[in-house]
Design a protein around this motif. Structure first.
Motif, PDB file in Angstrom:
ATOM      1  N   ALA A 151       0.809  -1.222   0.000  1.00  0.00           N
ATOM      2  CA  ALA A 151       0.000   0.000   0.000  1.00  0.00           C
ATOM      3  C   ALA A 151       0.844   1.276   0.000  1.00  0.00           C
ATOM      4  CB  ALA A 151      -0.921   0.016   1.221  1.00  0.00           C
ATOM      5  N   GLY A 152       2.099   1.166   0.385  1.00  0.00           N
ATOM      6  CA  GLY A 152       2.962   2.339   0.523  1.00  0.00           C
ATOM      7  C   GLY A 152       3.103   3.217  -0.707  1.00  0.00           C
ATOM      8  N   PRO A 153       3.410   2.656  -1.874  1.00  0.00           N
ATOM      9  CA  PRO A 153       3.609   3.518  -3.039  1.00  0.00           C
ATOM     10  C   PRO A 153       2.379   4.352  -3.411  1.00  0.00           C
ATOM     11  CG  PRO A 153       4.482   1.339  -3.478  1.00  0.00           C
ATOM     12  CD  PRO A 153       3.761   1.269  -2.171  1.00  0.00           C
ATOM     13  N   VAL A 154       1.206   3.740  -3.336  1.00  0.00           N
ATOM     14  CA  VAL A 154      -0.015   4.473  -3.691  1.00  0.00           C
ATOM     15  C   VAL A 154      -0.301   5.553  -2.651  1.00  0.00           C
ATOM     16  CG1 VAL A 154      -2.491   4.273  -4.087  1.00  0.00           C
ATOM     17  CG2 VAL A 154      -0.954   2.504  -4.929  1.00  0.00           C
ATOM     18  N   VAL A 207      -3.804   9.811 -10.027  1.00  0.00           N
ATOM     19  CA  VAL A 207      -2.498   9.249  -9.665  1.00  0.00           C
ATOM     20  C   VAL A 207      -2.678   7.879  -9.018  1.00  0.00           C
ATOM     21  CG1 VAL A 207      -0.543   9.527  -8.087  1.00  0.00           C
ATOM     22  CG2 VAL A 207      -1.267  11.425  -9.508  1.00  0.00           C
ATOM     23  N   ALA A 208      -3.647   7.752  -8.126  1.00  0.00           N
ATOM     24  CA  ALA A 208      -3.888   6.464  -7.476  1.00  0.00           C
ATOM     25  C   ALA A 208      -4.318   5.417  -8.496  1.00  0.00           C
ATOM     26  CB  ALA A 208      -4.944   6.619  -6.386  1.00  0.00           C
ATOM     27  N   ALA A 209      -5.195   5.780  -9.410  1.00  0.00           N
ATOM     28  CA  ALA A 209      -5.655   4.829 -10.428  1.00  0.00           C
ATOM     29  C   ALA A 209      -4.501   4.419 -11.336  1.00  0.00           C
ATOM     30  CB  ALA A 209      -6.782   5.440 -11.244  1.00  0.00           C
ATOM     31  N   MET A 210      -3.667   5.371 -11.729  1.00  0.00           N
ATOM     32  CA  MET A 210      -2.538   5.058 -12.609  1.00  0.00           C
ATOM     33  C   MET A 210      -1.544   4.127 -11.904  1.00  0.00           C
ATOM     34  SD  MET A 210       0.143   7.602 -14.596  1.00  0.00           S
ATOM     35  CE  MET A 210      -0.972   8.933 -14.323  1.00  0.00           C
ATOM     36  N   LEU A 216      -2.209   2.073  -9.443  1.00  0.00           N
ATOM     37  CA  LEU A 216      -2.820   0.756  -9.274  1.00  0.00           C
ATOM     38  C   LEU A 216      -2.776  -0.039 -10.572  1.00  0.00           C
ATOM     39  CD1 LEU A 216      -5.846   1.562  -6.963  1.00  0.00           C
ATOM     40  CD2 LEU A 216      -3.816   0.238  -6.390  1.00  0.00           C
ATOM     41  N   ILE A 217      -2.944   0.638 -11.691  1.00  0.00           N
ATOM     42  CA  ILE A 217      -2.850  -0.057 -12.977  1.00  0.00           C
ATOM     43  C   ILE A 217      -1.415  -0.502 -13.237  1.00  0.00           C
ATOM     44  CG2 ILE A 217      -2.995   0.283 -15.476  1.00  0.00           C
ATOM     45  CD1 ILE A 217      -5.461   2.082 -14.886  1.00  0.00           C
ATOM     46  N   LEU A 218      -0.446   0.375 -12.964  1.00  0.00           N
ATOM     47  CA  LEU A 218       0.951   0.041 -13.235  1.00  0.00           C
ATOM     48  C   LEU A 218       1.522  -0.973 -12.254  1.00  0.00           C
ATOM     49  CD1 LEU A 218       2.386   3.575 -14.088  1.00  0.00           C
ATOM     50  CD2 LEU A 218       1.909   1.701 -15.666  1.00  0.00           C
ATOM     51  N   LEU A 219       1.196  -0.819 -10.975  1.00  0.00           N
ATOM     52  CA  LEU A 219       1.778  -1.679  -9.949  1.00  0.00           C
ATOM     53  C   LEU A 219       0.872  -2.834  -9.550  1.00  0.00           C
ATOM     54  CD1 LEU A 219       3.340   1.008  -7.581  1.00  0.00           C
ATOM     55  CD2 LEU A 219       4.475  -0.334  -9.338  1.00  0.00           C
ATOM     56  N   GLY A 220      -0.315  -2.917 -10.140  1.00  0.00           N
ATOM     57  CA  GLY A 220      -1.276  -3.950  -9.779  1.00  0.00           C
ATOM     58  C   GLY A 220      -0.743  -5.367  -9.877  1.00  0.00           C
ATOM     59  N   ALA A 277       0.977 -10.211  -7.084  1.00  0.00           N
ATOM     60  CA  ALA A 277       1.994 -11.258  -6.948  1.00  0.00           C
ATOM     61  C   ALA A 277       2.539 -11.301  -5.528  1.00  0.00           C
ATOM     62  CB  ALA A 277       3.122 -11.023  -7.947  1.00  0.00           C
ATOM     63  N   ARG A 278       2.772 -10.144  -4.950  1.00  0.00           N
ATOM     64  CA  ARG A 278       3.302 -10.093  -3.579  1.00  0.00           C
ATOM     65  C   ARG A 278       2.300 -10.657  -2.579  1.00  0.00           C
ATOM     66  NH1 ARG A 278       8.131  -7.749  -1.161  1.00  0.00           N
ATOM     67  NH2 ARG A 278       7.620  -7.709   1.024  1.00  0.00           N
ATOM     68  N   ILE A 279       1.039 -10.282  -2.720  1.00  0.00           N
ATOM     69  CA  ILE A 279       0.004 -10.783  -1.808  1.00  0.00           C
ATOM     70  C   ILE A 279      -0.205 -12.279  -2.017  1.00  0.00           C
ATOM     71  CG2 ILE A 279      -2.455 -10.633  -1.263  1.00  0.00           C
ATOM     72  CD1 ILE A 279      -2.250  -7.632  -1.962  1.00  0.00           C
ATOM     73  N   THR A 280      -0.166 -12.725  -3.269  1.00  0.00           N
ATOM     74  CA  THR A 280      -0.341 -14.148  -3.568  1.00  0.00           C
ATOM     75  C   THR A 280       0.809 -14.970  -2.994  1.00  0.00           C
ATOM     76  OG1 THR A 280      -1.500 -13.571  -5.592  1.00  0.00           O
ATOM     77  CG2 THR A 280      -0.684 -15.808  -5.428  1.00  0.00           C
ATOM     78  N   ASP A 281       2.026 -14.487  -3.116  1.00  0.00           N
ATOM     79  CA  ASP A 281       3.168 -15.192  -2.543  1.00  0.00           C
ATOM     80  C   ASP A 281       3.045 -15.302  -1.027  1.00  0.00           C
ATOM     81  OD1 ASP A 281       4.284 -15.561  -5.016  1.00  0.00           O
ATOM     82  OD2 ASP A 281       5.678 -13.859  -4.841  1.00  0.00           O
ATOM     83  N   PHE A 282       2.580 -14.230  -0.389  1.00  0.00           N
ATOM     84  CA  PHE A 282       2.406 -14.264   1.065  1.00  0.00           C
ATOM     85  C   PHE A 282       1.324 -15.268   1.446  1.00  0.00           C
ATOM     86  CE2 PHE A 282       0.294 -12.673   4.911  1.00  0.00           C
ATOM     87  CZ  PHE A 282       1.341 -12.827   5.800  1.00  0.00           C
ATOM     88  N   ALA A 283       0.200 -15.252   0.738  1.00  0.00           N
ATOM     89  CA  ALA A 283      -0.885 -16.189   1.034  1.00  0.00           C
ATOM     90  C   ALA A 283      -0.446 -17.627   0.776  1.00  0.00           C
ATOM     91  CB  ALA A 283      -2.117 -15.840   0.196  1.00  0.00           C
TER      92      ALA A 283
END
Length: 89
Positions: free
Chosen positions: A21-24, A57-60, A62-66, A71-77
């Motif tokens: 969540a930090g970058p956004v 900016v938040a939408a952009m 989220l699209i770029l870093l989505g 992947a990060r959340i999936t790896d943690f789960a």
């Protein structure tokens, strides 16, 4: 489950949340401060002037870093699911 293991999992979860969540949050904070400075300098107090750029900016981001975020959340789960069998011992 030992308390240390639970605390380590909680610590990993909180760090992952912060990293994802930090970058956004940081980008919207910076844009918000810049727009606020612009509004103070020009004395333009239009509400949409502060919300629209932050939203864009938040939408952009989220699209770029989505994909990276997912992947990060999936790896943690996936790591949590792999740990489940070891918790019984």
């Amino acid at each position: 489950m030992e308390a240390d293991r639970a605390l380590n999992l909680l610590d990993d979860m909180l760090w992952n949340c912060l990293i994802v969540a930090g970058p956004v949050l940081l980008a919207t904070l910076v844009v918000g401060v810049l727009i606020s400075i612009l509004q103070v300098a020009t004395q333009m107090q239009e509400m949409t002037l502060s919300y629209v750029p932050k939203l864009l900016v938040a939408a952009m981001l989220l699209i770029l870093l989505g994909p990276w975020m997912i992947a990060r959340i999936t790896d943690f789960a996936r790591g949590l699911y792999l740990v489940i069998p070891t918790l019984a011992s």
